[in-house]
Design a protein around this motif. Structure first.
Motif, PDB file in Angstrom:
ATOM      1  N   TYR A   1       0.832  -1.203   0.000  1.00  8.51           N
ATOM      2  CA  TYR A   1       0.000   0.000   0.000  1.00  8.51           C
ATOM      3  C   TYR A   1       0.869   1.256   0.000  1.00  8.51           C
ATOM      4  CZ  TYR A   1      -4.071   2.917   0.806  1.00  8.51           C
ATOM      5  OH  TYR A   1      -5.055   3.846   0.652  1.00  8.51           O
ATOM      6  N   LEU A   2       1.959   1.237   0.745  1.00 10.42           N
ATOM      7  CA  LEU A   2       2.873   2.375   0.728  1.00 10.42           C
ATOM      8  C   LEU A   2       3.423   2.623  -0.676  1.00 10.42           C
ATOM      9  CD1 LEU A   2       4.872   1.891   4.044  1.00 10.42           C
ATOM     10  CD2 LEU A   2       3.594   3.929   3.399  1.00 10.42           C
ATOM     11  N   HIS A   3       3.652   1.566  -1.414  1.00 11.47           N
ATOM     12  CA  HIS A   3       4.181   1.710  -2.769  1.00 11.47           C
ATOM     13  C   HIS A   3       3.188   2.404  -3.700  1.00 11.47           C
ATOM     14  CE1 HIS A   3       8.128  -0.087  -2.789  1.00 11.47           C
ATOM     15  NE2 HIS A   3       7.703  -1.159  -2.146  1.00 11.47           N
ATOM     16  N   THR A   4       1.894   2.314  -3.415  1.00 18.38           N
ATOM     17  CA  THR A   4       0.904   2.925  -4.316  1.00 18.38           C
ATOM     18  C   THR A   4       0.985   4.445  -4.315  1.00 18.38           C
ATOM     19  OG1 THR A   4      -0.904   3.089  -2.674  1.00 18.38           O
ATOM     20  CG2 THR A   4      -0.669   1.001  -3.878  1.00 18.38           C
ATOM     21  N   PHE A   5       1.670   5.034  -3.340  1.00 18.27           N
ATOM     22  CA  PHE A   5       1.828   6.492  -3.332  1.00 18.27           C
ATOM     23  C   PHE A   5       2.927   6.945  -4.301  1.00 18.27           C
ATOM     24  CE2 PHE A   5      -0.283   5.619   0.651  1.00 18.27           C
ATOM     25  CZ  PHE A   5      -1.181   6.675   0.784  1.00 18.27           C
ATOM     26  N   HIS A   6       3.828   6.048  -4.657  1.00 22.39           N
ATOM     27  CA  HIS A   6       4.892   6.337  -5.639  1.00 22.39           C
ATOM     28  C   HIS A   6       5.717   7.557  -5.236  1.00 22.39           C
ATOM     29  CE1 HIS A   6       3.207   3.315  -8.281  1.00 22.39           C
ATOM     30  NE2 HIS A   6       2.028   3.904  -8.203  1.00 22.39           N
TER      31      HIS A   6
END
Length: 614
Positions: free
Chosen positions: A384-389
């Motif tokens: 989920y943290l990666h979805t912020f890019h």
């Protein structure tokens, strides 16, 4: 959804209810003279376009004192001192009234001032922020962070907030960018009480939990019928106070804003649509034109060229209390700037992606497999943290050593853990919707949109931010949201007769802003000004060569659009420090490539990267 009513006044107590557009006040223990003088001093330095009123009270038996100033009331509605033991002060920047006097949430934000307690609360969509600061035995609170800044002799940057901003492009609540200043999270109340030994620690209670309903609607026909009714009801609630004056709609040509425009037209409202024009780089305005032609409403194209964006940079940041690093922020400011010339109320489609599991959830469907394998959900939180890019995972490369030592002790998963709690939803889609409502929605999209509108004197209304509609959304089976590769399936089925099929069924990828093109061309020299190495070196947070490293491709996967997004994030932080905290420009140097023309500076950086092995 699970809910519990906010703390109410006991039997026999009297309430004075005040409606405001801004407020500033204090509550605590001690002598009333000094806080009251401080309040008056703070007000004397404000440049306000509206009348400001105030009330101050003291209770000798308990030692409690409080005072509050508010703006936005007409003089004839200002209450006289009734000797009440509690004051309810509400803030509704959207102008939308609660459904009923006993509504779960009395307004966008509210304050309950009493002889025994202080409660600060916000509704769950996060439209209006609320801030507080404790000095000794007195709690100060305000609707704007900058109203509280003068209470700090030497405001200091909060390092956890900087780290959070680098991970999300917004500062996660309850943090603010300023140490000692705190934000009230959306969706509940924070309460202080007094006793003989002083004030209690603040107690936070959530008033509503976004969660999957125990009985799910599986039938598509039934879901469509309910959804059409709730969508129409949501719009009718938000137009109930309107007369014959026209309203604006921020129309991107995407599904959500197009639905709002269609429902307003169906309701007989005069609509003027506003859309962004980025030129040939992102020709999205053609979709907005298709919708406007179909609905027979005028469409105003608002230019968002790099030159216009540069001029709006500081005014936009000044309109916001907090740094918002998303690329859409300044374009939204430009939309409001155009709309305020013709209307007083604007509608948008914000909240639709969060409520109906929009396109950003697709990458996480696969990640759900890992979440099921790991009972703690650690892999899922990382996904989920990666979805912020953003810059999570690059801490060593972006922060100076002293700051890196501090942030390495922090765990950003903790800032999202409550939102990702699986206990509230067994369905992955409902879990993701809860998270996006609480994080990207309530901490970023909604407060940003409302604050930008307020800067132009606009009331911003979002029909998708409607509790009955949200309640239904959590009653719909997850299979109705994602059908094959089609996201928002049930919403599209519900509205397919209201809009052209090429609008309803087209693949959507969010509002595109050509940040990378701007940063590598027209705003190239601006990077050298705001992200000047000497300036960053003296401030002590970011690595001095961070902009050069990003442009050179020295930060791994930050390529293409992600390059521009993260350069923009850093630039906005620096502008915020200057415009809101008043940090003046430090000495600049030329030890960077941004003073060169882009056609020469960029190959120089690539060569430097190869030689230095960034």
């Amino acid at each position: 959804m699970k809910s519990s009513s906010p703390a109410m006044v006991g039997v026999g107590q009297m309430i004075v209810s005040l409606k405001a557009q801004l407020f500033l006040g204090y509550w605590g223990l001690g002598e009333s003279g000094y806080p009251e003088k401080r309040l008056n001093h703070l007000l004397s330095h404000l440049e306000l376009t509206q009348s400001v009123y105030r009330q101050c009270r003291s209770f000798p038996q308990t030692g409690v004192i409080w005072g509050v100033a508010w703006g936005g009331l007409k003089p004839e509605t200002v209450p006289v001192d009734t000797g009440s033991t509690e004051v309810l002060l509400t803030l509704s920047r959207s102008g939308v009234k609660p459904d009923s006097p006993d509504s779960l949430f009395p307004a966008d934000a509210w304050i309950r001032l009493g002889e025994q307690s202080l409660c600060l609360g916000r509704e769950p969509f996060g439209r209006s922020p609320l801030y507080w600061l404790q000095i000794g035995q007195v709690v100060w609170f305000a609707s704007s962070l900058r109203l509280l800044l003068p209470l700090l002799e030497h405001p200091q940057i909060s390092i956890p907030a900087v780290y959070g901003y680098s991970c999300f492009s917004y500062v996660p609540t309850p943090l603010t960018p300023v140490a000692q200043l705190w934000a009230i999270p959306a969706g509940g109340e924070q309460t202080w009480r007094c006793h003989a030994a002083g004030l209690t620690e603040p107690a936070w209670a959530r008033s509503l939990e976004w969660q999957e309903a125990p009985v799910q609607i599986q039938d598509e026909t039934v879901a469509i019928d309910h959804l059409q009714t709730r969508l129409k009801d949501a719009v009718h609630r938000q137009i109930a106070d309107l007369g014959n004056e026209p309203v604006g709609v921020f129309l991107s040509g995407g599904l959500d804003s197009s639905i709002v425009a269609a429902l307003l037209v169906q309701a007989g409202i005069q609509v003027r649509a506003y859309t962004l024009d980025f030129g040939d780089l992102i020709p999205e305005h053609s979709y907005a034109q298709t919708v406007a032609d179909f609905l027979n409403i005028p469409l105003i194209r608002v230019n968002a060229t790099p030159r216009i964006v540069r001029r709006a940079l500081i005014p936009t940041v000044q309109a916001l209390d907090l740094p918002f690093g998303d690329g859409v922020t300044i374009p939204l400011f430009l939309l409001g700037q155009a709309a305020c010339q013709e209307v007083q109320v604007v509608f948008n489609g914000e909240g639709g992606d969060q409520l109906f599991a929009g396109w950003t959830n697709k990458p996480l469907i696969a990640a759900g497999v890992y979440a099921r394998e790991d009972p703690l959900g650690r892999d899922f939180a990382d996904q989920y943290l990666h979805t912020f890019h953003r810059l999570w995972g690059y801490e060593r490369q972006i922060f100076q050593p002293e700051i890196y030592t501090q942030v390495s002790q922090l765990h950003p998963q903790e800032w999202i853990s409550e939102a990702l709690q699986p206990v509230f939803s067994t369905s992955l889609l409902h879990r993701l919707r809860r998270a996006t409502l609480m994080l990207k929605g309530a901490q970023n999209i909604q407060p940003r949109a409302v604050s930008l509108g307020q800067a132009h004197g606009l009331q911003v209304r979002s029909p998708f931010c409607d509790l009955p509609l949200a309640t239904l959304a959590f009653q719909l089976s997850g299979e109705l949201y994602l059908r094959g590769a089609c996201e928002k399936y049930i919403l599209k089925r519900a509205v397919e007769s209201w809009l052209p099929p090429e609008i309803v069924w087209r693949t959507k990828r969010g509002m595109g802003v050509p940040l990378t093109s701007w940063c590598l061309h027209e705003l190239w020299h601006d990077l050298g000004v705001w992200l000047n190495p000497e300036r960053l070196r003296q401030e002590g947070i970011w690595q001095p060569d961070i902009a050069a490293r990003i442009v050179a491709g020295g930060l791994g996967t930050l390529q293409g659009r992600r390059m521009g997004e993260n350069l923009w994030l850093l630039l906005i932080w620096q502008v915020w420090r200057n415009a809101v905290l008043g940090v003046s420009h430090s000495r600049s140097t030329l030890d960077h490539p941004f003073w060169l023309p882009p056609w020469l500076g960029q190959p120089f950086l690539r060569l430097h990267r190869n030689l230095e092995q960034w």
